[in-house]
Design a protein around this motif. Structure first.
Motif, PDB file in Angstrom:
ATOM      1  N   GLN A 193      -8.746  14.004   1.351  1.00 54.68           N
ATOM      2  CA  GLN A 193      -9.663  14.557  -0.051  1.00 54.68           C
ATOM      3  C   GLN A 193     -10.181  13.771  -0.883  1.00 54.68           C
ATOM      4  O   GLN A 193     -11.386  14.007  -1.326  1.00 54.68           O
ATOM      5  N   LEU A 194      -9.721  12.476  -0.943  1.00 54.25           N
ATOM      6  CA  LEU A 194     -10.413  11.541  -2.017  1.00 54.25           C
ATOM      7  C   LEU A 194     -11.593  10.973  -1.358  1.00 54.25           C
ATOM      8  O   LEU A 194     -12.195  10.303  -1.993  1.00 54.25           O
TER       9      LEU A 194
ATOM     10  N   PRO B  82       0.780  -1.140   0.102  1.00 55.50           N
ATOM     11  CA  PRO B  82       0.102   0.086  -0.020  1.00 55.50           C
ATOM     12  C   PRO B  82       0.820   1.294  -0.163  1.00 55.50           C
ATOM     13  O   PRO B  82       0.483   2.325  -0.415  1.00 55.50           O
ATOM     14  N   ALA B  83       2.085   1.371   0.521  1.00 51.24           N
ATOM     15  CA  ALA B  83       2.839   2.239   0.492  1.00 51.24           C
ATOM     16  C   ALA B  83       3.406   2.620  -0.912  1.00 51.24           C
ATOM     17  O   ALA B  83       3.797   3.986  -1.042  1.00 51.24           O
ATOM     18  N   VAL B  84       3.921   2.014  -1.683  1.00 53.15           N
ATOM     19  CA  VAL B  84       4.183   2.095  -2.877  1.00 53.15           C
ATOM     20  C   VAL B  84       3.173   2.203  -4.012  1.00 53.15           C
ATOM     21  O   VAL B  84       3.428   2.966  -5.070  1.00 53.15           O
ATOM     22  N   SER B  85       2.032   1.886  -3.676  1.00 52.97           N
ATOM     23  CA  SER B  85       0.982   2.025  -4.874  1.00 52.97           C
ATOM     24  C   SER B  85       0.623   3.465  -4.715  1.00 52.97           C
ATOM     25  O   SER B  85       0.518   4.095  -3.621  1.00 52.97           O
ATOM     26  N   SER B  86      -0.030   4.055  -5.694  1.00 56.42           N
ATOM     27  CA  SER B  86      -0.651   5.135  -5.718  1.00 56.42           C
ATOM     28  C   SER B  86      -1.658   5.362  -4.789  1.00 56.42           C
ATOM     29  O   SER B  86      -2.474   4.520  -4.566  1.00 56.42           O
TER      30      SER B  86
ATOM     31  N   VAL C  99      -9.550   4.588  -4.045  1.00 56.74           N
ATOM     32  CA  VAL C  99     -10.585   4.123  -4.915  1.00 56.74           C
ATOM     33  C   VAL C  99     -11.185   2.721  -4.429  1.00 56.74           C
ATOM     34  O   VAL C  99     -12.373   2.682  -4.383  1.00 56.74           O
ATOM     35  N   VAL C 100     -10.204   1.853  -4.112  1.00 53.90           N
ATOM     36  CA  VAL C 100     -10.756   0.695  -3.580  1.00 53.90           C
ATOM     37  C   VAL C 100     -11.492   0.711  -2.208  1.00 53.90           C
ATOM     38  O   VAL C 100     -12.364   0.165  -1.971  1.00 53.90           O
ATOM     39  N   TRP C 101     -10.758   1.464  -1.269  1.00 56.18           N
ATOM     40  CA  TRP C 101     -11.456   1.825  -0.039  1.00 56.18           C
ATOM     41  C   TRP C 101     -12.838   2.312  -0.093  1.00 56.18           C
ATOM     42  O   TRP C 101     -13.650   1.990   0.756  1.00 56.18           O
ATOM     43  N   ALA C 102     -13.039   3.260  -1.035  1.00 50.05           N
ATOM     44  CA  ALA C 102     -14.075   3.940  -1.093  1.00 50.05           C
ATOM     45  C   ALA C 102     -15.152   2.923  -1.409  1.00 50.05           C
ATOM     46  O   ALA C 102     -16.319   2.884  -0.905  1.00 50.05           O
TER      47      ALA C 102
ATOM     48  N   PHE D 156      -2.997  13.653   3.590  1.00 51.63           N
ATOM     49  CA  PHE D 156      -4.152  14.666   2.872  1.00 51.63           C
ATOM     50  C   PHE D 156      -4.807  14.115   1.674  1.00 51.63           C
ATOM     51  O   PHE D 156      -5.783  14.185   1.602  1.00 51.63           O
TER      52      PHE D 156
ATOM     53  N   VAL E 113      -4.124   7.103  -5.008  1.00 52.45           N
ATOM     54  CA  VAL E 113      -5.382   6.997  -5.723  1.00 52.45           C
ATOM     55  C   VAL E 113      -6.136   5.644  -5.654  1.00 52.45           C
ATOM     56  O   VAL E 113      -7.158   5.564  -5.697  1.00 52.45           O
ATOM     57  N   SER E 114      -5.231   4.967  -6.204  1.00 57.49           N
ATOM     58  CA  SER E 114      -5.581   3.487  -6.247  1.00 57.49           C
ATOM     59  C   SER E 114      -6.041   3.003  -4.854  1.00 57.49           C
ATOM     60  O   SER E 114      -7.211   2.147  -4.816  1.00 57.49           O
ATOM     61  N   ILE E 115      -5.453   3.300  -3.875  1.00 63.83           N
ATOM     62  CA  ILE E 115      -5.754   2.922  -2.536  1.00 63.83           C
ATOM     63  C   ILE E 115      -7.144   3.287  -2.131  1.00 63.83           C
ATOM     64  O   ILE E 115      -8.080   2.876  -1.589  1.00 63.83           O
TER      65      ILE E 115
END
Lengths: 300, 279
Positions: A241-242, A120-124, A130-133, A237, A126-128
């Motif tokens: 924000q996302l 999870p630390a190297v992934s964007s 998106v899936v958690w949302a 942040f 935004v990807s993280i």
């Protein structure tokens, strides 16, 4: 260290060595002064101005005075500190647990688990998010489905003031443990096995071994991890924000998110800068306390 | 003796329990990636199905087709350009400065080093607002240089290179100096090869960091064509309906390069992280 050899040429032509050193430093120093030090100074300067797209008026301490009277700012500051107070210990406990479980494994298992927890630390981010949302979604999210299997009522994880910040923290923790685990595995590997074996012969319980031998020897690593995780958490942040945009009712708004909102949504650059300055002061105080408190236990 | 056996038997009970906990935690960390990958192949009404479909029974590539109606190749290029630019700049600037700070003596050395290190204690984002106004004055908003150049000023690389350069013995340099080796040649032919492992780690860190620096990209980029891949994917989130499959497809593509880099260079990563921590 052969200091004599180092000093010999210096005595001959010190200015040449100096000049060369400064030339090697020049690019880094130039970028640093222009893009870090100057903006820092400018940030303090514009915090005394009513600075928006249309205005640039000196207002003295007004921005600060207004912030100190602002409920939303206080809420954001409280959320920021809460975020740090929960995330940092959670990251320490979790990474220490993982590191203790894997540091004696064979190389393959060790790298496998290290990689899994670093993903999870190297992934964007935004990807993280998106899936958690989608996992947190109140109507068709997976989390409500799973808790529902155990008979729980569905929860609007990100839409409820009671659960939103905690839901954010859970995601933040998963993105923060990668580096601490790598550091703990390295430090645990450096503890001489003879110390632990000696204690085992003396019939010390695992808990006593941990408290009296392992934990004290991890102290420098602890300090480093606490410092980087604290800074990392203050910077949180994108997840906010996302996932929630600071809501509901500012329950997940942090100072960093407030800075973004003031500057880039409302165009209040002066107010945003004042918030940034106050955040920097708070971080300075916290870093000082951390070094004072944890630094005193460190043996160099 | 009895004391010992009690400890032993208790241990033998807790050990599998702890292992089970570890495996459970690992599954919890892997699952979001599984969900992204499978979600990318689900059509919308399957993606929002309740109860959820654990595996796409009728996989579709429609999400990728829809995703590529956006300028995804350009976004990918932008991300690579920004990350590579930062990587190159940071590595050049930091290896030179780290070498000077570690291996040379000159007035002001400690002061400069302390200046670099103390800036690192501050979250980078605190300076983003004034930095933005400054770059707006330069006319650098929505440009590659506006994204790349400020990142080169961040002192972490200098710190890392200085820490590593310090561990390199000075004998070789001294011998070269006796032979009349010039400063530039000394750096290029003696120091650089020895710094290679640290430069490798720093390069990977900076690349991944640049790719994932969402906040800077969000405020500096103003047009669809200049967007980076993560930023572009973030804009796919609809106001009223969320196209989950398309988002998951985008999320997969936005993270895949970084995960590949991490898996390929895990050793360099690990070294870089522990290197930065040694005092």
């Amino acid at each position: 260290m052969s200091t004599a050899a180092l000093h010999a040429p210096r005595r001959r032509k010190p200015w040449r060595e100096w000049l060369a050193s400064y030339l090697f430093l020049l690019p880094a120093l130039g970028f640093f002064l222009l893009f870090v030090v100057y903006p820092m100074g400018k940030g303090i300067y514009i915090s005394f101005f009513d600075y928006s797209l249309s205005d640039f008026d000196y207002v003295g301490l007004d921005n600060y005075r207004n912030l100190l009277r602002d409920d939303v700012f206080f809420k954001s500051m409280r959320n920021t500190l809460l975020l740090v107070l929960v995330t940092v210990p959670a990251v320490i406990a979790f990474s220490l647990f993982v590191a203790m479980s894997i540091y004696k494994m064979r190389a393959f298992g060790r790298s496998f688990f290290r990689a899994v927890f670093y993903l999870p630390a190297v992934s964007s981010v935004v990807s993280i998010t998106v899936v958690w949302a989608s996992i947190y979604h109140p109507n068709y999210g997976l989390l409500n489905y799973v808790t529902g299997l155990f008979g729980a009522e569905p929860v609007a994880w990100l839409g409820d003031t009671r659960t939103a910040l905690l839901s954010i923290i859970a995601v933040l923790v998963t993105t923060s443990v990668g580096q601490p685990i790598i550091l703990y595995v390295a430090s645990l590997g450096n503890i001489p096995a003879s110390y632990i074996e000696a204690a085992q012969i003396d019939r010390a319980t695992p808990w006593v071994i941990f408290r009296k031998i392992i934990w004290p020897m991890l102290m420098p690593t602890n300090l480093y991890i606490i410092v980087i995780t604290t800074i990392n958490t203050f910077q949180c942040f994108a997840i906010i924000q996302l996932l929630t945009s600071g809501g509901p009712m500012y329950s997940t708004s942090t100072v960093m998110y407030g800075v973004y909102e003031q500057a880039f949504k409302l165009g209040h650059f002066g107010v945003a800068s004042a918030m940034g300055v106050m955040l920097a002061i708070v971080i300075g105080i916290i870093s000082f306390i951390q070094f004072k408190y944890f630094g005193s236990d460190v043996e160099y | 003796m009895s004391d010992h056996t009690i400890t032993r038997s208790r241990l033998s009970l807790t050990r599998p329990l702890l292992t089970a906990l570890l495996v459970l935690a690992a599954l919890f960390f892997i699952f979001p990636f599984y969900w992204i990958l499978t979600g990318a192949f689900k059509i919308q009404n399957v993606a929002v199905a309740y109860p959820p479909e654990w595996f796409p029974l009728a996989p579709t590539v429609q999400n990728f087709i829809d995703l590529f109606k956006n300028p995804v190749p350009r976004w990918t290029f932008n991300s690579f350009a920004v990350a590579a630019g930062e990587m190159l700049g940071v590595c050049i600037v930091a290896s030179m400065a780290g070498y000077a700070l570690a291996k040379k003596s000159f007035p002001g050395r400690n002061l400069i080093f302390i200046l670099f290190v103390s800036a690192m204690a501050l979250p980078k984002q605190v300076i983003l607002v004034p930095l933005f106004t400054m770059l707006a004055d330069f006319g650098w908003i929505n440009t590659y240089r506006g994204l790349i150049l400020p990142a080169i000023g961040w002192p972490f690389g200098v710190f890392l290179m200085k820490q590593f350069a310090q561990t390199i013995p000075s004998e070789l340099m001294e011998a070269a100096k006796m032979d009349g080796c010039g400063e530039l040649r000394m750096f290029g032919t003696i120091m650089l090869p020895m710094l290679k492992p640290a430069i490798g780690a720093l390069a990977i860190f900076t690349f991944v960091g640049g790719w994932n620096d969402y906040f800077s990209q969000l405020i500096m980029i103003r047009s669809t064509l200049m967007m980076t891949l993560p930023l572009g994917v973030a804009t796919l989130q609809g106001e009223y309906t969320t196209p989950y499959g398309v988002l998951m497809a985008g999320a997969a593509i936005a993270s895949l390069p970084m995960i590949a880099i991490f898996v390929l260079f895990q050793k360099a990563f690990t070294q870089g992280i522990t290197m930065g921590a040694v005092k």
